[in-house]
Design an enzyme around this catalytic site. Structure first.
Site, PDB file in Angstrom:
ATOM      1  N   LYS A   1      32.050 -82.345 -17.795  1.00 30.97           N
ATOM      2  CA  LYS A   1      32.759 -83.123 -16.772  1.00 30.97           C
ATOM      3  C   LYS A   1      32.446 -82.685 -15.328  1.00 30.97           C
ATOM      4  O   LYS A   1      31.345 -82.935 -14.861  1.00 30.97           O
ATOM      5  CB  LYS A   1      34.246 -83.164 -17.107  1.00 30.97           C
ATOM      6  CG  LYS A   1      34.407 -83.808 -18.505  1.00 30.97           C
ATOM      7  CD  LYS A   1      35.784 -84.202 -18.921  1.00 30.97           C
ATOM      8  CE  LYS A   1      35.678 -85.040 -20.192  1.00 30.97           C
ATOM      9  NZ  LYS A   1      36.307 -84.511 -21.371  1.00 30.97           N
TER      10      LYS A   1
ATOM     11  N   ASP B   1      37.850 -73.967 -24.517  1.00 32.11           N
ATOM     12  CA  ASP B   1      37.152 -75.219 -24.209  1.00 32.11           C
ATOM     13  C   ASP B   1      37.701 -75.727 -22.883  1.00 32.11           C
ATOM     14  O   ASP B   1      38.764 -76.338 -22.826  1.00 32.11           O
ATOM     15  CB  ASP B   1      37.355 -76.244 -25.329  1.00 32.11           C
ATOM     16  CG  ASP B   1      36.588 -77.538 -25.055  1.00 32.11           C
ATOM     17  OD1 ASP B   1      36.007 -77.663 -23.957  1.00 32.11           O
ATOM     18  OD2 ASP B   1      36.582 -78.425 -25.937  1.00 32.11           O
TER      19      ASP B   1
ATOM     20  N   TYR C   1      40.735 -81.859 -28.614  1.00 35.10           N
ATOM     21  CA  TYR C   1      39.457 -82.541 -28.790  1.00 35.10           C
ATOM     22  C   TYR C   1      38.349 -81.653 -28.262  1.00 35.10           C
ATOM     23  O   TYR C   1      38.475 -81.098 -27.176  1.00 35.10           O
ATOM     24  CB  TYR C   1      39.467 -83.872 -28.030  1.00 35.10           C
ATOM     25  CG  TYR C   1      38.185 -84.673 -28.154  1.00 35.10           C
ATOM     26  CD1 TYR C   1      37.827 -85.259 -29.366  1.00 35.10           C
ATOM     27  CD2 TYR C   1      37.337 -84.848 -27.060  1.00 35.10           C
ATOM     28  CE1 TYR C   1      36.653 -85.998 -29.471  1.00 35.10           C
ATOM     29  CE2 TYR C   1      36.162 -85.591 -27.159  1.00 35.10           C
ATOM     30  CZ  TYR C   1      35.829 -86.169 -28.371  1.00 35.10           C
ATOM     31  OH  TYR C   1      34.662 -86.903 -28.475  1.00 35.10           O
TER      32      TYR C   1
HETATM   33  C1  PLP Z   1      35.556 -84.458 -22.832  1.00 31.43           C
HETATM   34  C2  PLP Z   1      35.758 -83.253 -23.647  1.00 31.43           C
HETATM   35  C3  PLP Z   1      34.789 -82.802 -24.569  1.00 31.43           C
HETATM   36  C4  PLP Z   1      33.569 -83.604 -24.906  1.00 31.43           C
HETATM   37  O1  PLP Z   1      32.695 -83.722 -23.820  1.00 31.43           O
HETATM   38  P1  PLP Z   1      31.596 -84.908 -23.851  1.00 31.43           P
HETATM   39  O2  PLP Z   1      30.830 -84.686 -22.585  1.00 31.43           O
HETATM   40  O3  PLP Z   1      32.369 -86.178 -23.887  1.00 31.43           O
HETATM   41  O4  PLP Z   1      30.759 -84.714 -25.055  1.00 31.43           O
HETATM   42  C5  PLP Z   1      35.006 -81.607 -25.220  1.00 31.43           C
HETATM   43  N1  PLP Z   1      36.108 -80.878 -24.986  1.00 31.43           N
HETATM   44  C6  PLP Z   1      37.054 -81.265 -24.112  1.00 31.43           C
HETATM   45  C7  PLP Z   1      38.247 -80.401 -23.878  1.00 31.43           C
HETATM   46  C8  PLP Z   1      36.921 -82.471 -23.429  1.00 31.43           C
HETATM   47  O5  PLP Z   1      37.886 -82.875 -22.603  1.00 31.43           O
END
Ligand code: PLP
Length: 430
Positions: A266, A238, A144
């Site tokens: 995060k 990511d 994701y």
């Molecule tokens: C949470 C997450 C996102 C998206 O971040 P948001 O602040 O919710 O837009 C993208 N990549 C990874 C790996 C994530 O865990």
């Protein structure tokens, strides 16, 4: 467990907010419950509108590595707010924040702040495309990367939980430049690159945390690194979830492999809405206003958000021992759960990297999307409600991580292992 007040609030919420929530997984749909409305969090604990107390293992989906509302972040925020909330002009804390990130993460030479992980990943892809002059990119099934259109193709997290990994509303034109490979399967990536010179980037979660927790095999990430070097493809890690979570230098420190671009979110915001992307100077200099690749944000680098984030990252820098502490705490959970499963003669997969873990209700080894998807999600829903009933607040989905914070006490962990035993006992005897 009393839930009257939360039910009342939910009935009101659904009138004005689609599904009653501002992010889908919060609705508890996949565990067949209605959501609890939270009133307060402190340390490892969270309280709901009916006064129920929980030991929380979501930690706002990752940010709360020090537990809820730690005093040093609260103090930093209160100090910042005295001077105003936003200026739309440069401030010194943005320099301090950027410098600190480059010190902590080896591959990052320059960084741009944004407001969410979604913004970070979509900006990184645009930059990779602008830098290489190529159009397509490769992602992995079950990973994701936020909710930009071209990422919602075989995506993980809420998209997977709610059964729409490829979302309506994403045009064919948008989807055609997204190529999908299998996690931990280098051959599936090589096959996509073999006769295609139009691939700008490969984006990967170096520890996948949005199909449950699935660690990458080292050879897999090494293979991606070599392939990108060979083909002039930008390698994007990511690390929105794994950054500052599995080590102060992220998963790239753990694996000893540097990305070209890295995305953060995060933990980087200390509980406020923050994201960032950074990497090689050579690539980052292509961003506007130095270069032609446009990217902007009214509230980007917001002084309140920067103060909270800077406090969090400074604490991490000055207290390197927290990762050993987290490892120790997470091991108590892992070995406790494994012992419980053994007692009941079950061998469910338990994956863990540092303080990120997942218990999958499958007895297969979980190393990619299809093995993760072999989990019995009905059994997970049963587990979730049993744990909640016993005061343990887990992610309401099989395909999310369990996060441990420095605030979880030995007593919390012990209570959690006991709740796991009692829940398994009840579930498996039914
Ligand atoms: C949470 C997450 C996102 C998206 O971040 P948001 O602040 O919710 O837009 C993208 N990549 C990874 C790996 C994530 O865990």
């Amino acid at each position: 467990m009393k839930q009257d007040k939360s039910l009342e609030l939910f009935n009101e919420a659904v009138k004005y907010i689609p599904g009653g929530v501002n992010s889908p997984v919060r609705a508890f749909k996949s565990v067949n419950m209605s959501p609890l409305f939270i009133t307060k969090g402190k340390g490892s604990k969270m309280w709901d509108a009916d006064g129920n107390e929980f030991i929380d293992y979501i930690g706002s989906w990752g940010p709360h590595i020090f537990g809820h509302n730690p005093d040093f972040i609260k103090t930093a925020l209160l100090e910042a707010i005295e001077n105003g909330t936003s200026f739309g002009a440069p401030t010194e804390i943005e320099i301090k924040m950027a410098k600190l990130i480059t010190e902590l993460v080896d591959s990052v030479e320059m960084v741009r702040m944004v407001n969410s992980g979604t913004e970070a990943t979509m900006s990184a892809i645009r930059l990779a495309r602008g830098f290489t002059g190529k159009n397509k990119f490769i992602k992995f099934e079950g990973c994701y990367h936020g909710h930009a259109d071209y990422f919602l193709i075989k995506a993980g997290s809420g998209a997977l939980t709610l059964g729409v990994p490829t979302s309506p509303g994403v045009t064919e034109a948008n989807a055609k430049d997204t190529l999908v490979a299998q996690y931990n399967d280098l051959d599936s990536v090589v096959a996509l690159t073999e006769n295609d010179d139009d691939i700008a980037a490969i984006i990967v979660e170096p520890v996948a945390g949005n199909m449950g927790v699935v660690p990458a095999k080292k050879e897999f990430l090494q293979g991606l690194r070599s392939l990108c070097d060979e083909k002039g493809i930008v390698l994007i890690f990511d690390e929105v979830m794994s950054g500052f979570r599995v080590a102060s230098g992220g998963a790239q420190e753990v694996y000893g492999i540097n990305a070209d671009l890295t995305t953060f979110g995060k933990i980087i915001g200390g509980g406020l809405p923050v994201g960032a992307f950074g990497g090689k100077k050579e690539i980052m200099e292509h961003l506007s206003p130095n270069g032609p690749v446009y990217q902007a944000g009214t509230l980007s680098g917001n002084p309140l958000a920067m103060s909270a984030g800077y406090a969090a990252l400074s604490y991490i820098k000055n207290n390197a021992e927290i990762y050993n502490l987290l490892e120790k705490k997470a091991k108590i959970i892992e070995s406790g759960f494994k012992k419980n499963m053994e007692h009941f003669g079950r061998n469910f997969a338990m994956n863990r990297v540092g303080s990120m873990s997942a218990l999958f209700f499958t007895e297969k080894e979980v190393a990619d999307f299809s093995s993760a998807a072999s989990s019995d999600t009905k059994l997970y829903a049963d587990y979730f409600s049993n744990m909640l009933e016993r005061g343990i607040y887990l992610a309401p989905s099989q395909f999310e991580a369990m996060f441990i914070s420095t605030a979880h006490s030995d007593e919390d962990l012990e209570k959690t292992v006991e709740a796991n035993f009692d829940s398994l006992k009840k579930m498996l005897s039914e």
